[in-house]
Design a protein around this motif. Structure first.
Motif, mmCIF file in Angstrom:
data_model
loop_
_atom_site.group_PDB
_atom_site.id
_atom_site.type_symbol
_atom_site.label_atom_id
_atom_site.label_comp_id
_atom_site.label_asym_id
_atom_site.label_seq_id
_atom_site.Cartn_x
_atom_site.Cartn_y
_atom_site.Cartn_z
ATOM 1 N N GLU A 1 0.794 -1.261 -0.063
ATOM 2 C CA GLU A 1 -0.151 -0.029 0.080
ATOM 3 C C GLU A 1 0.991 1.025 -0.053
ATOM 4 O O GLU A 1 1.823 1.152 0.775
ATOM 5 N N ILE B 1 -2.747 0.595 -4.401
ATOM 6 C CA ILE B 1 -2.468 -0.777 -3.785
ATOM 7 C C ILE B 1 -1.844 -1.389 -5.250
ATOM 8 O O ILE B 1 -2.472 -1.612 -6.249
ATOM 9 N N ARG C 1 0.726 5.442 0.054
ATOM 10 C CA ARG C 1 0.068 6.800 0.469
ATOM 11 C C ARG C 1 0.559 7.805 -0.014
ATOM 12 O O ARG C 1 1.662 8.207 0.496
ATOM 13 N N ILE D 1 -4.472 6.557 -2.482
ATOM 14 C CA ILE D 1 -4.078 5.331 -1.858
ATOM 15 C C ILE D 1 -4.048 4.515 -3.195
ATOM 16 O O ILE D 1 -4.809 4.480 -4.061
#
Length: 310
Positions: free
Chosen positions: A186, A202, A188, A200
């Protein structure tokens, strides 16, 4: 006898032209005399070495412009700088720690309207965040040392608020899950002033020719940033089947993507029994987030459709 007057009439007589003074001749400036003993000097021409130096400087400048236009020199220079800083300057991190990379939205990152950072640039910035994480956690060298390789398998991003030009941001990266074949990270994008999350992302990193469980069994026992150190035990030559795997059980494992297949039992080798290291790794392994499970299910369904020719 009368004599005739042969003189013309008075008004026909030629009058003498009025005397006019000639115009004064302007005095010319006397020529500058050169001394008799010194010859006349021509302007000095630049030396041949200086001319060659100018041509060389222009050639180098032209080569830089061509390289920047064709190879995007800024990207490769920043990537090299990121690797050097992560390897020799920044501190080492545990595999479950978070890493931070600083960024700045420049003019070559903005959108057509010059209002915010282009959406595609977010994924480009993630390259620097991943390289920093790989180097500081020793993840990449561990995978290659075990005979494997890693590359990007899938990625998704959720935009929350745009980043304006010339604004700073931080990319905070961490591992949120892993299974037998993949590592899920992940990222950010955070504003440094108030920690506001802009977006965000992924990413799914696929590994080939090595089990991700074996890689994590190698990295998890190492010392973390909070001083915790697990007992160092020999790594498993053949890891046990992953608990709580995320792959679709209905899929044929012989058709696993990227040439990484598993046996029917889920292990990559002969039958292996769990050890203390395996139990410890399973205890440190994070639980699967519900939103990540949905995204993985979508990826598995998409892969199955592509294999079937849909």
């Amino acid at each position: 006898m009368m004599m005739m007057n042969t003189n013309p009439p008075y008004h026909l007589q030629c009058q003498p032209a009025p005397r006019t003074t000639p115009p004064k001749r302007l005095s010319a400036r006397p020529p500058i005399c050169q001394p008799a003993n010194l010859p006349f000097r021509q302007p000095a021409s630049p030396p041949a070495g200086m001319e060659q130096l100018c041509y060389l400087a222009l050639s180098v400048l032209l080569a830089i412009i061509v390289a920047y236009g064709l190879l995007e020199l800024h990207y490769f220079l920043r990537m090299c700088l990121c690797v050097l800083l992560a390897r020799f300057v920044k501190r080492r991190c545990h595999i479950l720690d978070t890493t931070t990379v600083n960024g700045l939205c420049l003019t070559n990152d903005v959108d057509t309207l010059l209002y915010h950072m282009n959406n595609a640039r977010y994924f480009r910035e993630l390259d620097f965040a991943r390289v920093d994480f790989y180097e500081r956690t020793n993840l990449y060298r561990t995978i290659t040392g075990m005979g494997g390789s890693v590359f990007q398998g899938a990625a998704t991003i959720r935009y929350r608020r745009f980043i304006r030009p010339f604004h700073r941001f931080n990319i905070i990266s961490r591992i949120i899950y892993w299974d037998e074949q993949s590592l899920f990270m992940e990222h950010r994008f955070v504003r440094p002033s108030d920690k506001f999350v802009h977006c965000i992302a992924i990413c799914r990193q696929r590994v080939i020719d090595v089990s991700m469980e074996a890689v994590m069994s190698e990295l998890l026992p190492r010392t973390s940033s909070n001083g915790f150190r697990a007992p160092v035990l020999p790594s498993l030559a053949a890891p046990s089947p992953p608990t709580g795997g995320i792959s679709n059980p209905a899929m044929d494992t012989s058709l696993a993507e990227n040439g990484h297949g598993t046996t029917s039992g889920g292990a990559t080798g002969t039958g292996a029994t769990p050890t203390t290291t395996t139990a410890h790794c399973l205890k440190l392994k994070p639980s699967l987030p519900p939103e990540l499970a949905k995204w993985i299910e979508y990826n598995d369904m998409s892969s199955k459709n592509l294999r079937s020719g849909c």
